[in-house]
Design a protein around this motif. Structure first.
Motif, PDB file in Angstrom:
ATOM      1  N   LYS A  52       0.829  -1.206   0.000  1.00  0.00           N
ATOM      2  CA  LYS A  52       0.000   0.000   0.000  1.00  0.00           C
ATOM      3  C   LYS A  52       0.861   1.253   0.000  1.00  0.00           C
ATOM      4  CE  LYS A  52      -4.161  -1.901   2.111  1.00  0.00           C
ATOM      5  NZ  LYS A  52      -4.890  -2.124   3.363  1.00  0.00           N
ATOM      6  N   GLU A  53       1.965   1.210   0.722  1.00  0.00           N
ATOM      7  CA  GLU A  53       2.793   2.408   0.888  1.00  0.00           C
ATOM      8  C   GLU A  53       3.838   2.585  -0.210  1.00  0.00           C
ATOM      9  OE1 GLU A  53       4.788   4.728   4.660  1.00  0.00           O
ATOM     10  OE2 GLU A  53       3.639   2.914   4.939  1.00  0.00           O
ATOM     11  N   PHE A  54       4.356   1.470  -0.733  1.00  0.00           N
ATOM     12  CA  PHE A  54       5.538   1.580  -1.598  1.00  0.00           C
ATOM     13  C   PHE A  54       5.407   0.875  -2.945  1.00  0.00           C
ATOM     14  CE2 PHE A  54       7.322   2.007   2.747  1.00  0.00           C
ATOM     15  CZ  PHE A  54       7.943   3.249   2.600  1.00  0.00           C
ATOM     16  N   VAL A  55       4.200   0.521  -3.386  1.00  0.00           N
ATOM     17  CA  VAL A  55       4.062  -0.207  -4.647  1.00  0.00           C
ATOM     18  C   VAL A  55       4.715   0.575  -5.787  1.00  0.00           C
ATOM     19  CG1 VAL A  55       1.798   0.742  -5.297  1.00  0.00           C
ATOM     20  CG2 VAL A  55       2.473  -1.537  -6.093  1.00  0.00           C
ATOM     21  N   GLY A  56       5.445  -0.159  -6.633  1.00  0.00           N
ATOM     22  CA  GLY A  56       6.107   0.452  -7.781  1.00  0.00           C
ATOM     23  C   GLY A  56       7.521   0.922  -7.505  1.00  0.00           C
ATOM     24  N   GLN A  57       7.915   0.965  -6.215  1.00  0.00           N
ATOM     25  CA  GLN A  57       9.273   1.387  -5.869  1.00  0.00           C
ATOM     26  C   GLN A  57      10.153   0.159  -5.646  1.00  0.00           C
ATOM     27  OE1 GLN A  57      10.010   4.426  -2.942  1.00  0.00           O
ATOM     28  NE2 GLN A  57       7.929   5.215  -3.103  1.00  0.00           N
ATOM     29  N   ASN A  58      11.439   0.319  -5.869  1.00  0.00           N
ATOM     30  CA  ASN A  58      12.347  -0.768  -5.543  1.00  0.00           C
ATOM     31  C   ASN A  58      12.778  -0.672  -4.079  1.00  0.00           C
ATOM     32  OD1 ASN A  58      14.438   1.198  -5.494  1.00  0.00           O
ATOM     33  ND2 ASN A  58      14.999   0.765  -7.619  1.00  0.00           N
ATOM     34  N   PHE A  59      13.517  -1.672  -3.613  1.00  0.00           N
ATOM     35  CA  PHE A  59      13.858  -1.755  -2.195  1.00  0.00           C
ATOM     36  C   PHE A  59      14.734  -0.589  -1.750  1.00  0.00           C
ATOM     37  CE2 PHE A  59      16.204  -3.699   1.453  1.00  0.00           C
ATOM     38  CZ  PHE A  59      15.097  -3.920   2.262  1.00  0.00           C
TER      39      PHE A  59
END
Length: 247
Positions: A52-59
């Motif tokens: 929910k918070e970080f979808v689409g971002q890498n680690f």
């Protein structure tokens, strides 16, 4: 109007159903990092809460965001060590359980048979992870490793979508102009990345639960997607709309 000859596919939850598996592995490591750095969480992260918070971002992007939110800092060495550990953990989960998004292989087969488009993967995730995903589900028959581009590992300075750098880099490497390409993205950050690089983008909401599809369609349209599909069977129609100038 330039003729479309290049299709740029996001990987996670666009080609393969990897987000849930990847975020499960991420959550375990992020909870460990928070404990190590005395970050007080109301409750531990789960794969679902991270998505929910970080979808689409890498680690790497997640860790940068977490340091700002919770006011702690990692040394460059710690950051690199955590990025490597996360990559290993995610690849292990993907190799065990990964499957393609429903219907995508049929579209890739049709595109390959038509021979009209260059098929390319453009992801925020590390290239090693992306290629492991592609190979695991047999999509390496559609994509060659040299046209898999990663915001985490293909750039001189690692970044993450929504930064458009990886799309700009991909076009440069391919010798293509933005108007010759179409991107396919499932997340707000990915859509913003492609749109900011000047690329017309098809949004894809197939992997989201039915009660979230309408919400995510609006999110992707607001981010700049010119059309949005719920299922890969709609892809030829969506691409035709862009090619005709109707979208």
């Amino acid at each position: 109007m330039s003729k479309i000859n290049t299709l740029l596919f996001d990987c996670d939850n666009t080609l393969v159903l990897s987000e849930e598996l990847a975020f499960e592995a991420c959550a375990e490591l992020i909870n460990e990092i928070c404990a190590t750095h005395n970050v007080k969480l109301e409750k531990p992260f789960t794969g679902e809460s991270l998505i929910k918070e970080f979808v689409g971002q890498n680690f790497r992007g997640m860790l940068v965001g977490l340091q700002k939110i919770y006011n702690f800092s990692l040394t460059p060495e710690q950051l690199e060590d955590y990025v490597r550990r996360e990559e290993d953990a995610v690849i292990a989960k993907l190799k065990a359980s990964l499957v393609p998004c429903p219907g995508v292989d049929a579209q890739l087969e049709a595109l390959q048979a038509e021979g009209k488009y260059k098929l390319v993967v453009v992801s925020s995730s590390a290239k090693r992870r992306v290629w492991a995903s592609v190979v695991k589900v047999g999509q390496d028959r559609f994509f060659s490793e040299d046209v898999v581009y990663s915001a985490a590992t293909s750039l001189p300075v690692p970044t993450s979508k929504p930064d458009p750098a990886i799309y700009i880099h991909s076009l440069e490497q391919l010798g293509k102009k933005a108007e010759e390409a179409v991107a396919i993205e499932d997340s707000k950050s990915g859509t913003l990345s492609a749109v900011r690089a000047g690329i017309k983008t098809i949004g894809y909401v197939g992997p989201y639960s039915d009660d979230r599809k309408a919400e995510m369609e609006k999110v992707l349209r607001d981010a700049g997607a010119v059309v949005v599909m719920k299922d890969w069977s709609e892809f030829p129609e969506m691409l035709a709309k862009i090619e005709s100038g109707a979208a």
